[in-house]
Every structure is written in structure tokens, then in C-alpha cells.
Scaffold this motif. Structure first.
Motif, short mmCIF file in Angstrom:
data_model
loop_
_atom_site.label_atom_id
_atom_site.label_comp_id
_atom_site.label_asym_id
_atom_site.label_seq_id
_atom_site.Cartn_x
_atom_site.Cartn_y
_atom_site.Cartn_z
N MET A 52 -39.73 -37.81 -18.74
CA MET A 52 -40.41 -38.19 -19.96
C MET A 52 -41.92 -38.11 -19.75
O MET A 52 -42.44 -38.57 -18.74
N ASP A 53 -42.63 -37.50 -20.72
CA ASP A 53 -44.08 -37.54 -20.73
C ASP A 53 -44.44 -38.46 -21.90
O ASP A 53 -44.53 -38.02 -23.04
N GLY A 54 -44.62 -39.74 -21.63
CA GLY A 54 -44.75 -40.70 -22.73
C GLY A 54 -43.47 -40.70 -23.52
O GLY A 54 -42.40 -40.99 -22.98
N LYS A 55 -43.58 -40.30 -24.80
CA LYS A 55 -42.37 -40.29 -25.64
C LYS A 55 -41.73 -38.91 -25.71
O LYS A 55 -40.73 -38.71 -26.40
N ILE A 56 -42.34 -37.93 -25.04
CA ILE A 56 -41.82 -36.55 -25.12
C ILE A 56 -40.83 -36.27 -23.99
O ILE A 56 -41.20 -36.35 -22.82
N PRO A 57 -39.58 -35.95 -24.33
CA PRO A 57 -38.66 -35.49 -23.28
C PRO A 57 -39.12 -34.11 -22.81
O PRO A 57 -39.31 -33.21 -23.62
N ARG A 58 -39.29 -33.98 -21.50
CA ARG A 58 -39.92 -32.77 -20.96
C ARG A 58 -38.96 -32.05 -20.02
O ARG A 58 -38.23 -32.70 -19.26
N VAL A 59 -38.99 -30.72 -20.06
CA VAL A 59 -38.24 -29.89 -19.12
C VAL A 59 -39.26 -29.01 -18.40
O VAL A 59 -39.92 -28.18 -19.04
N SER A 60 -39.40 -29.19 -17.10
CA SER A 60 -40.34 -28.34 -16.35
C SER A 60 -39.59 -27.71 -15.19
O SER A 60 -38.46 -28.07 -14.89
N GLY A 61 -40.22 -26.76 -14.54
CA GLY A 61 -39.57 -26.12 -13.40
C GLY A 61 -39.88 -24.66 -13.30
O GLY A 61 -40.93 -24.21 -13.78
N MET A 87 -42.37 -25.10 -19.04
CA MET A 87 -42.94 -26.38 -19.48
C MET A 87 -42.57 -26.55 -20.95
O MET A 87 -43.23 -26.05 -21.84
N LEU A 88 -41.44 -27.22 -21.16
CA LEU A 88 -40.89 -27.34 -22.50
C LEU A 88 -40.87 -28.79 -22.94
O LEU A 88 -40.63 -29.70 -22.15
N ALA A 89 -41.12 -28.99 -24.23
CA ALA A 89 -40.97 -30.31 -24.83
C ALA A 89 -39.79 -30.25 -25.80
O ALA A 89 -39.71 -29.36 -26.63
N VAL A 90 -38.88 -31.19 -25.64
CA VAL A 90 -37.69 -31.20 -26.50
C VAL A 90 -38.06 -31.79 -27.85
O VAL A 90 -38.58 -32.91 -27.93
N ILE A 91 -37.83 -31.01 -28.90
CA ILE A 91 -38.12 -31.53 -30.25
C ILE A 91 -36.88 -31.38 -31.13
O ILE A 91 -36.15 -30.41 -31.03
N PRO A 92 -36.65 -32.39 -32.02
CA PRO A 92 -35.47 -32.34 -32.87
C PRO A 92 -35.64 -31.47 -34.11
O PRO A 92 -34.68 -30.99 -34.68
N ASP A 93 -36.86 -31.23 -34.55
CA ASP A 93 -37.08 -30.32 -35.68
C ASP A 93 -38.46 -29.67 -35.57
O ASP A 93 -39.35 -30.16 -34.87
#
Ligand SMILES: [Zn+2]
Length: 174
Positions: A52-61, A87-93
Motif C-alpha cells: 500500500m502507498d497510503g490508500k493506493i494499492p500498489r504493484v511494483s517489480g 509501477m502500477l496503482a490498482v484503481i476500480p474505475d
């Protein structure tokens, strides 16, 4: 850490739990990518960290692979090495894209789960140039190949550097 990659993941839950994934996928399992490859044998190595980056679910690698592409200039196949930082941020919309910091690419997850394959395939497709071609000029690559085939005594399996080839061509041209 898992050696075998799960097919579907819930990236938000993974991020909340700080999971890591690493493993290898076959390029032939990625149909959209296979369409643009000259040869889809080979693999892609993956390492992904979810947090988590604050409230952002993050996918890195990192996503590492070597792809065979066809040069649009000379129609010869060549290797395209990819070492892509994810470096991705998971967003619902899609409305949330504007809210993301600049260093993130969006990962739209409308349902709970997403196929790892799709994440990796998108990442690889983005790393392929719009106009794939040799990074050095094609004629010297072709001349180089011809010289090596003509020269049986050569112990080198790798091509010489293009400047050496040019020098050789100059000498024989005189
Ligand atoms: Zn070429």
C-alpha cells in the motif's frame, strides 16, 4: 513467496497483506503478445511486490524477457531485451486516473480478480516499439552475417562490432 504463479489474483487483498509473487510464464501462453512476435518460444520472468502507498494499492517489480521481433526495415528477426520496471496503482474505475501520482500506471480492476497473465502481457506489449527495427543500421547487420558465413576460420559466433565490419569492407573495396 510462491514458485508457481496463481492464475487469478485479487491485487487489493495482496497489497493489504504485502504479498510477493515471482515465477516464469511461457510467452506462448500470451496470445495477444504472440501475434506480434516473430517467434513465441521463450519465457518471461516476473517478480511482483504488492503493498500500500497510503490508500493506493500498489504493484511494483520487474518483468524480464527476450522477445524475437521482425525488423520492419530488413525483415530479419532480432532479439529485443526487456527489463521493465513495473509501477502500477490498482484503481476500480477510470475516473481515478487523474488522482494518481505521475509515476504510476493505472491497473484497472473492475472485478475483484485479475489474471496475472494479463498484467504481464500488457507490460510486455507496452515495451515493444511501434516500429521494431535493428538498433544499429540493418545493412551492417546483414553484411556482418555474410562476412561470418564466408569466413570459415572465424571462431567467433557473435558478430564483430559494426565499425570493425565497416573497416573490413573499406579495405576490400579498394
Ligand atoms: Zn533490420
Amino acid at each position: 513467496m510462491l514458485d508457481r504463479l496463481p492464475e487469478l489474483i485479487d491485487p487489493v487483498t495482496f497489497a493489504e497483506r504485502g504479498r510477493e509473487l515471482s515465477g516464469t510464464l511461457q510467452l506462448s501462453d500470451l496470445p495477444r503478445l504472440s501475434e506480434v512476435l516473430a517467434d513465441n518460444s521463450g519465457t518471461v520472468d516476473i517478480k511482483l511486490v504488492f503493498d500500500m502507498d497510503g490508500k493506493i494499492p500498489r504493484v511494483s517489480g520487474k518483468v524480464v524477457s527476450t522477445l524475437w521481433l521482425e525488423c520492419r526495415n530488413c525483415l530479419q528477426n532480432f532479439e529485443w531485451v526487456i527489463e521493465s520496471d513495473v509501477m502500477l496503482a490498482v484503481i476500480p474505475d477510470l475516473d481515478q486516473i487523474q488522482l494518481l501520482p505521475d509515476d504510476y500506471d493505472p491497473l484497472l480492476v473492475e472485478q475483484e480478480k485479475i489474471a496475472i497473465k494479463d498484467i504481464i502481457e500488457d507490460e510486455l506489449l507496452l515495451s515493444i516499439p511501434d516500429f521494431p527495427r535493428h538498433t544499429i543500421d540493418c545493412e551492417s547487420v546483414l553484411a556482418n552475417t555474410a562476412l561470418i558465413q564466408a569466413d570459415d576460420s572465424s571462431m567467433e559466433s557473435k558478430p564483430d562490432n559494426p565499425f570493425a565490419v565497416l573497416a573490413k569492407l573499406k579495405n576490400t573495396g579498394d
